[in-house]
Design a protein around this motif. Structure first.
Motif, PDB file in Angstrom:
ATOM      1  N   ILE A 198     -31.118  38.966 -19.113  1.00 36.62           N
ATOM      2  CA  ILE A 198     -30.293  39.188 -17.930  1.00 36.62           C
ATOM      3  C   ILE A 198     -30.836  40.398 -17.181  1.00 36.62           C
ATOM      4  CG2 ILE A 198     -27.977  39.688 -17.088  1.00 36.62           C
ATOM      5  CD1 ILE A 198     -26.920  38.398 -19.673  1.00 36.62           C
ATOM      6  N   PHE A 199     -31.301  40.177 -15.953  1.00 29.89           N
ATOM      7  CA  PHE A 199     -31.874  41.259 -15.157  1.00 29.89           C
ATOM      8  C   PHE A 199     -30.833  41.801 -14.178  1.00 29.89           C
ATOM      9  CE2 PHE A 199     -35.605  38.826 -16.447  1.00 29.89           C
ATOM     10  CZ  PHE A 199     -36.460  39.838 -16.857  1.00 29.89           C
ATOM     11  N   GLY A 200     -30.868  43.093 -13.957  1.00 28.23           N
ATOM     12  CA  GLY A 200     -29.948  43.722 -13.014  1.00 28.23           C
ATOM     13  C   GLY A 200     -30.414  45.109 -12.627  1.00 28.23           C
ATOM     14  N   ARG A 341     -16.591  20.735  -6.540  1.00 29.77           N
ATOM     15  CA  ARG A 341     -17.586  20.151  -7.443  1.00 29.77           C
ATOM     16  C   ARG A 341     -18.192  21.183  -8.382  1.00 29.77           C
ATOM     17  NH1 ARG A 341     -18.997  17.622  -2.551  1.00 29.77           N
ATOM     18  NH2 ARG A 341     -20.722  19.086  -2.297  1.00 29.77           N
ATOM     19  N   ASP A 342     -18.071  22.467  -8.021  1.00 26.22           N
ATOM     20  CA  ASP A 342     -18.641  23.520  -8.863  1.00 26.22           C
ATOM     21  C   ASP A 342     -17.753  23.859 -10.053  1.00 26.22           C
ATOM     22  OD1 ASP A 342     -19.711  24.952  -5.818  1.00 26.22           O
ATOM     23  OD2 ASP A 342     -20.987  23.966  -7.297  1.00 26.22           O
ATOM     24  N   ILE A 343     -16.506  23.403 -10.047  1.00 30.37           N
ATOM     25  CA  ILE A 343     -15.632  23.643 -11.198  1.00 30.37           C
ATOM     26  C   ILE A 343     -16.137  22.805 -12.371  1.00 30.37           C
ATOM     27  CG2 ILE A 343     -13.295  23.332 -12.088  1.00 30.37           C
ATOM     28  CD1 ILE A 343     -12.255  23.916  -9.299  1.00 30.37           C
ATOM     29  N   GLY A 344     -16.269  23.436 -13.521  1.00 29.47           N
ATOM     30  CA  GLY A 344     -16.825  22.781 -14.692  1.00 29.47           C
ATOM     31  C   GLY A 344     -18.287  23.121 -14.934  1.00 29.47           C
ATOM     32  N   ARG A 345     -18.932  23.719 -13.938  1.00 31.52           N
ATOM     33  CA  ARG A 345     -20.330  24.152 -14.134  1.00 31.52           C
ATOM     34  C   ARG A 345     -20.361  25.520 -14.789  1.00 31.52           C
ATOM     35  NH1 ARG A 345     -23.468  23.753  -8.576  1.00 31.52           N
ATOM     36  NH2 ARG A 345     -25.192  24.222  -9.998  1.00 31.52           N
ATOM     37  N   LEU A 346     -21.514  25.877 -15.367  1.00 31.11           N
ATOM     38  CA  LEU A 346     -21.682  27.210 -15.933  1.00 31.11           C
ATOM     39  C   LEU A 346     -21.878  28.203 -14.806  1.00 31.11           C
ATOM     40  CD1 LEU A 346     -24.040  26.490 -18.966  1.00 31.11           C
ATOM     41  CD2 LEU A 346     -21.594  26.967 -19.025  1.00 31.11           C
ATOM     42  N   LEU A 347     -21.324  29.408 -14.988  1.00 31.30           N
ATOM     43  CA  LEU A 347     -21.425  30.441 -13.956  1.00 31.30           C
ATOM     44  C   LEU A 347     -22.881  30.754 -13.639  1.00 31.30           C
ATOM     45  CD1 LEU A 347     -20.086  32.583 -12.144  1.00 31.30           C
ATOM     46  CD2 LEU A 347     -20.189  34.152 -14.094  1.00 31.30           C
ATOM     47  N   ARG A 348     -23.750  30.795 -14.675  1.00 29.96           N
ATOM     48  CA  ARG A 348     -25.143  31.169 -14.420  1.00 29.96           C
ATOM     49  C   ARG A 348     -25.884  30.158 -13.563  1.00 29.96           C
ATOM     50  NH1 ARG A 348     -25.620  29.885 -20.166  1.00 29.96           N
ATOM     51  NH2 ARG A 348     -26.660  27.874 -20.472  1.00 29.96           N
ATOM     52  N   ASP A 349     -25.332  28.925 -13.431  1.00 30.55           N
ATOM     53  CA  ASP A 349     -25.983  27.908 -12.607  1.00 30.55           C
ATOM     54  C   ASP A 349     -25.609  28.038 -11.133  1.00 30.55           C
ATOM     55  OD1 ASP A 349     -25.618  25.421 -15.216  1.00 30.55           O
ATOM     56  OD2 ASP A 349     -27.221  26.858 -14.838  1.00 30.55           O
ATOM     57  N   LEU A 350     -24.652  28.907 -10.797  1.00 32.72           N
ATOM     58  CA  LEU A 350     -24.245  29.100  -9.406  1.00 32.72           C
ATOM     59  C   LEU A 350     -24.982  30.289  -8.804  1.00 32.72           C
ATOM     60  CD1 LEU A 350     -20.375  28.608  -9.663  1.00 32.72           C
ATOM     61  CD2 LEU A 350     -22.139  26.893  -9.241  1.00 32.72           C
ATOM     62  N   GLU A 351     -25.333  30.174  -7.531  1.00 35.15           N
ATOM     63  CA  GLU A 351     -26.038  31.266  -6.855  1.00 35.15           C
ATOM     64  C   GLU A 351     -25.207  32.545  -6.842  1.00 35.15           C
ATOM     65  OE1 GLU A 351     -26.828  30.538  -2.745  1.00 35.15           O
ATOM     66  OE2 GLU A 351     -28.370  32.084  -2.616  1.00 35.15           O
ATOM     67  N   VAL A 352     -23.878  32.413  -6.771  1.00 36.48           N
ATOM     68  CA  VAL A 352     -23.029  33.596  -6.694  1.00 36.48           C
ATOM     69  C   VAL A 352     -23.116  34.445  -7.960  1.00 36.48           C
ATOM     70  CG1 VAL A 352     -20.946  32.522  -7.669  1.00 36.48           C
ATOM     71  CG2 VAL A 352     -20.722  34.349  -5.971  1.00 36.48           C
ATOM     72  N   SER A 353     -23.664  33.891  -9.062  1.00 39.34           N
ATOM     73  CA  SER A 353     -23.784  34.671 -10.294  1.00 39.34           C
ATOM     74  C   SER A 353     -24.846  35.751 -10.195  1.00 39.34           C
ATOM     75  CB  SER A 353     -24.107  33.741 -11.473  1.00 39.34           C
ATOM     76  OG  SER A 353     -25.428  33.227 -11.368  1.00 39.34           O
ATOM     77  N   ARG A 355     -26.318  36.508  -6.715  1.00 38.41           N
ATOM     78  CA  ARG A 355     -26.418  36.943  -5.324  1.00 38.41           C
ATOM     79  C   ARG A 355     -25.044  36.874  -4.707  1.00 38.41           C
ATOM     80  NH1 ARG A 355     -30.317  33.400  -2.983  1.00 38.41           N
ATOM     81  NH2 ARG A 355     -31.910  34.726  -3.937  1.00 38.41           N
ATOM     82  N   PRO A 356     -24.522  37.965  -4.132  1.00 37.55           N
ATOM     83  CA  PRO A 356     -25.233  39.173  -3.716  1.00 37.55           C
ATOM     84  C   PRO A 356     -25.489  40.209  -4.801  1.00 37.55           C
ATOM     85  CG  PRO A 356     -22.915  39.315  -3.120  1.00 37.55           C
ATOM     86  CD  PRO A 356     -23.103  37.944  -3.691  1.00 37.55           C
ATOM     87  N   VAL A 357     -24.984  40.016  -6.015  1.00 39.97           N
ATOM     88  CA  VAL A 357     -25.245  40.996  -7.066  1.00 39.97           C
ATOM     89  C   VAL A 357     -25.264  40.260  -8.399  1.00 39.97           C
ATOM     90  CG1 VAL A 357     -22.822  41.561  -7.539  1.00 39.97           C
ATOM     91  CG2 VAL A 357     -24.584  43.295  -7.923  1.00 39.97           C
ATOM     92  N   GLU A 358     -26.015  40.790  -9.372  1.00 42.67           N
ATOM     93  CA  GLU A 358     -26.075  40.188 -10.702  1.00 42.67           C
ATOM     94  C   GLU A 358     -24.744  40.392 -11.407  1.00 42.67           C
ATOM     95  OE1 GLU A 358     -28.758  38.537 -12.535  1.00 42.67           O
ATOM     96  OE2 GLU A 358     -26.913  38.157 -13.585  1.00 42.67           O
ATOM     97  N   LEU A 359     -23.994  39.298 -11.637  1.00 45.18           N
ATOM     98  CA  LEU A 359     -22.650  39.385 -12.210  1.00 45.18           C
ATOM     99  C   LEU A 359     -22.637  39.180 -13.717  1.00 45.18           C
ATOM    100  CD1 LEU A 359     -20.483  37.416  -9.624  1.00 45.18           C
ATOM    101  CD2 LEU A 359     -20.432  39.869 -10.058  1.00 45.18           C
ATOM    102  N   ARG A 360     -23.658  38.508 -14.269  1.00 44.00           N
ATOM    103  CA  ARG A 360     -23.560  38.073 -15.662  1.00 44.00           C
ATOM    104  C   ARG A 360     -23.439  39.253 -16.628  1.00 44.00           C
ATOM    105  NH1 ARG A 360     -28.710  34.310 -15.869  1.00 44.00           N
ATOM    106  NH2 ARG A 360     -29.441  36.046 -14.589  1.00 44.00           N
ATOM    107  N   ALA A 361     -24.149  40.345 -16.349  1.00 43.74           N
ATOM    108  CA  ALA A 361     -24.060  41.502 -17.244  1.00 43.74           C
ATOM    109  C   ALA A 361     -22.662  42.091 -17.232  1.00 43.74           C
ATOM    110  CB  ALA A 361     -25.087  42.560 -16.837  1.00 43.74           C
ATOM    111  N   HIS A 362     -22.020  42.144 -16.046  1.00 43.52           N
ATOM    112  CA  HIS A 362     -20.667  42.696 -15.958  1.00 43.52           C
ATOM    113  C   HIS A 362     -19.660  41.768 -16.631  1.00 43.52           C
ATOM    114  CE1 HIS A 362     -22.047  45.845 -13.257  1.00 43.52           C
ATOM    115  NE2 HIS A 362     -22.686  44.929 -12.545  1.00 43.52           N
ATOM    116  N   VAL A 363     -19.846  40.456 -16.464  1.00 48.72           N
ATOM    117  CA  VAL A 363     -18.950  39.513 -17.133  1.00 48.72           C
ATOM    118  C   VAL A 363     -19.083  39.633 -18.646  1.00 48.72           C
ATOM    119  CG1 VAL A 363     -18.504  37.056 -17.512  1.00 48.72           C
ATOM    120  CG2 VAL A 363     -18.918  37.895 -15.206  1.00 48.72           C
ATOM    121  N   GLU A 364     -20.314  39.735 -19.126  1.00 46.97           N
ATOM    122  CA  GLU A 364     -20.531  39.866 -20.566  1.00 46.97           C
ATOM    123  C   GLU A 364     -19.900  41.148 -21.095  1.00 46.97           C
ATOM    124  OE1 GLU A 364     -21.844  37.563 -22.313  1.00 46.97           O
ATOM    125  OE2 GLU A 364     -22.031  38.549 -24.256  1.00 46.97           O
TER     126      GLU A 364
END
Length: 619
Positions: A198-200, A341-353, A355-364
């Motif tokens: 995970i890059f940030g 249609r995006d409900i049920g997808r993984l967060l990391r597969d969405l651009e918003v995860s 852009r505009p900022v790396e969210l995955r590290a904060h969610v984790e």
């Protein structure tokens, strides 16, 4: 008088004003860097730009912000490689990682942090060693590698995980064959393992560190900083480590004054372990969640709650504990181009995860620590609109037993507040002069106290001077290596680009003009981006007369009322090819019957960027 002599006479205040402007306007705080090497790099860039004084260069930066890119690339020496200093990495592979895995349970998560990761080679080196030690399946299930840097361009390159042949020369052949695949002459790190990295953006001087890391790698970063800044960052790295976690530094860096916090495992390779009992109050957090007791509940409220969430004025996304998108409100759909249609997808597969900022590290982090996180000053630039600023709140959703149900991500629009704050800051700048005079008096009082402490500091200075000399030599070596790498890279890129552009251009021109039909490609604003020879024969307009023009505004004998529905259908349903026959007038003024075929025009990433029109004159 030479440029270097003129620059050396510039007052220190002017240089500090330049650093302050870079910090306040772009968020890069270089005030903690060693002045000797920092001044040398800034002067190098000023000389290239043709300026003799810091004041003139500051005016140039304020007038032309594009210069920031060149300046930051000069200051931030992103020298890195796979398995840099191989003997040290061999020790990590043979001693540190086996011991770390032995101390943890077979299903315990493993967290690593590559601080100052540059273009990502160090983070992927960690990933390969852990995957070798644990096996790919266990690696995917248990490992998270957080890779951070202050250089957004370097992070963009790292996220791509694509390297040329020269960059992977230091990867052992067996690992190269196992963890990379060749695509168009470049080496791509395997996607299934890439997801664990995970890059940030993270500024070691200012931003909060990653927490509970079993392994922290921060190599050849501290040596660029002054002694006080080094002490602060070492404190952050100590906080980042889990109990008995391992810290891996560069060969020019030591922890001689931190023996109470770290125990050396191998001084030769600069590998240290967090000392037993060195945790402090900073390492303990209270959960943020509080159970809410209700006096009663009303029946039939679920639809009402759903509608209330959907109609909320603030963009919000809710994900489950396994990062599956569970809810998206209307404001989030409008702001970030999402849909049901995006409900049920993984967060990391969405651009918003990312852009505009790396969210995955904060969610984790919110999931692990059970506490809310706040990401401030996030800019979102939408096409054709003014930038919007967000403050993002990442809140863990827990039940009464502190069990994790999911995470709520809320995007508060703070554009108006930020604009007001900027006005207030501008007004306060007029008061800073008076404050600086008061501060000067306070500094004179502090000087008296500093003289009393000089005896102790002199003893520390002797040790710091020896370390500083070693670090300066290492810095100069890094700069020389960086310059050499840049020259090689620029030469290779220019040669490859010239050949590729010539071949691709010739092939595309031949292909497009060989089509016997009229061919037009328009973008989503219906501007012409391709006009082939068949169109010239039909309508008498050359390509250079039409490119960039809205097709419905061209003076040709093609009825636009029949054209617009076909193009609109291509955007709505790109999988469907639409066709129709229309009456038109060709370039000779002769009435003709024309068959129009329209389909969506996809980019190499699969997105529909425009529409493709084929026109065939019927006999």
């Amino acid at each position: 008088m030479t440029d270097g002599q003129r620059l050396s006479e510039q007052p220190e205040e002017a240089f500090e004003a330049l650093l302050t402007y870079m910090r306040d306007s772009r968020g890069f705080d270089f005030t903690g860097y060693k002045r000797t090497s920092l001044v040398r790099r800034v002067r190098h860039r000023m000389s290239h730009a043709g300026f003799d004084s810091y004041e003139e260069y500051l005016d140039f930066l304020q007038a032309g912000p594009d210069e920031f890119v060149a300046l930051f690339n000069t200051i931030l020496i992103n020298v890195t490689s796979f398995f840099r200093d191989p003997p040290a990495w061999e020790h990590i592979r043979d001693e540190v990682i086996p011991a770390m895995l032995a101390e943890r349970g077979p299903n315990d998560p493993i967290r690593a942090w590559s601080a100052g990761c540059a273009s990502g080679q160090e983070a992927y080196t960690i990933a390969m060693l852990l995957a070798e030690a644990m096996g790919p399946d266990a690696f995917r299930q248990r490992v998270k590698i957080y890779a951070t840097d202050v250089d957004e361009d370097a992070l963009t390159e790292a996220r791509a995980a694509s390297y040329d042949e020269r960059a992977v020369e230091s990867v052992p052949p067996q690992l190269l064959n196992t963890y990379f695949e060749q695509v168009n002459g470049r080496y791509m790190f395997h996607k299934d393992l890439r997801r664990a990295v995970i890059f940030g953006r993270n500024d070691l001087v200012r931003d909060a560190p990653i927490s509970r890391a079993d392994l922290v790698v921060c190599r050849n970063t501290l040596m660029y900083l002054n002694a006080e800044t080094q002490r602060n960052i070492v404190g952050r790295l100590h906080f980042a480590l889990a109990p008995r976690g391992t810290l891996f530094l560069g060969h020019a860096e030591m922890l001689l004054s931190h023996s109470d916090r770290f125990t050396p495992l191998n001084l030769k390779y600069r590998i240290f372990r967090k000392a037993v009992g060195s945790n402090n109050g900073m390492e303990r957090y209270d959960g943020a969640a509080t159970a809410v007791e209700r006096q009663g509940d009303l029946p039939g409220l679920d639809p009402l709650r759903e509608l209330a969430f959907r109609a909320g004025p603030v963009a919000q996304i809710v994900v489950t504990g396994d990062d599956t998108v569970a809810m998206i409100n209307q404001q989030a759909e409008l702001t970030f181009g999402l849909s049901g249609r995006d409900i049920g997808r993984l967060l990391r597969d969405l651009e918003v995860s990312y852009r505009p900022v790396e969210l995955r590290a904060h969610v984790e982090q919110a999931k692990v620590e059970r506490r809310s996180a706040r990401v401030q000053d996030v800019q979102w630039q939408r096409a054709g609109a003014d930038p919007v600023w967000f403050e993002i709140h990442v809140n863990p959703l827990v039940d009464t037993d502190n069990g994790l149900l999911g995470v709520s991500i809320v995007f508060f629009d703070v554009t108006a507040t930020r604009t007001l704050l900027e006005k207030v800051v501008h007004t306060n700048s007029q008061l800073e002069a008076a404050y600086e005079e008061l501060q000067s008096t306070n500094e004179e009082l502090e000087t008296t106290n500093e003289e009393l402490q000089s005896t102790v500091e002199e003893l520390e200075t002797t040790n710091e001077e020896l370390q500083s000399t070693n670090e300066e030599l290492e810095t100069m070596n890094e700069e020389l290596q960086s310059t050499n790498d840049e020259l090689h890279t620029i030469n290779d890129a220019l040669r490859d680009r010239s050949v590729e552009l010539g071949e691709v251009r010739g092939f595309l021109d031949s292909l497009v003009n060989s089509v016997q039909f009229g061919m037009i490609v328009v973008d989503r604003e219906m501007r012409v981006v391709l006009w082939n020879r068949g169109c010239v024969e039909l309508w008498g307009l050359r390509a250079e007369e039409t490119l960039g023009s809205v097709i419905t505004g061209l003076d040709i004998g093609l009825p636009t009322d029949d054209l617009k529905p076909l193009i609109g259908q291509a955007f709505v349903d790109p999988e469907v090819t639409s066709d129709t026959a229309v009456d038109a007038v060709n370039r000779r003024g002769r009435a003709i019957r024309l068959r129009l075929t329209c389909t969506g025009f996809r980019s190499s990433e699969g997105t529909v960027d425009g529409a493709l029109l084929l026109m065939e004159e019927q006999g």
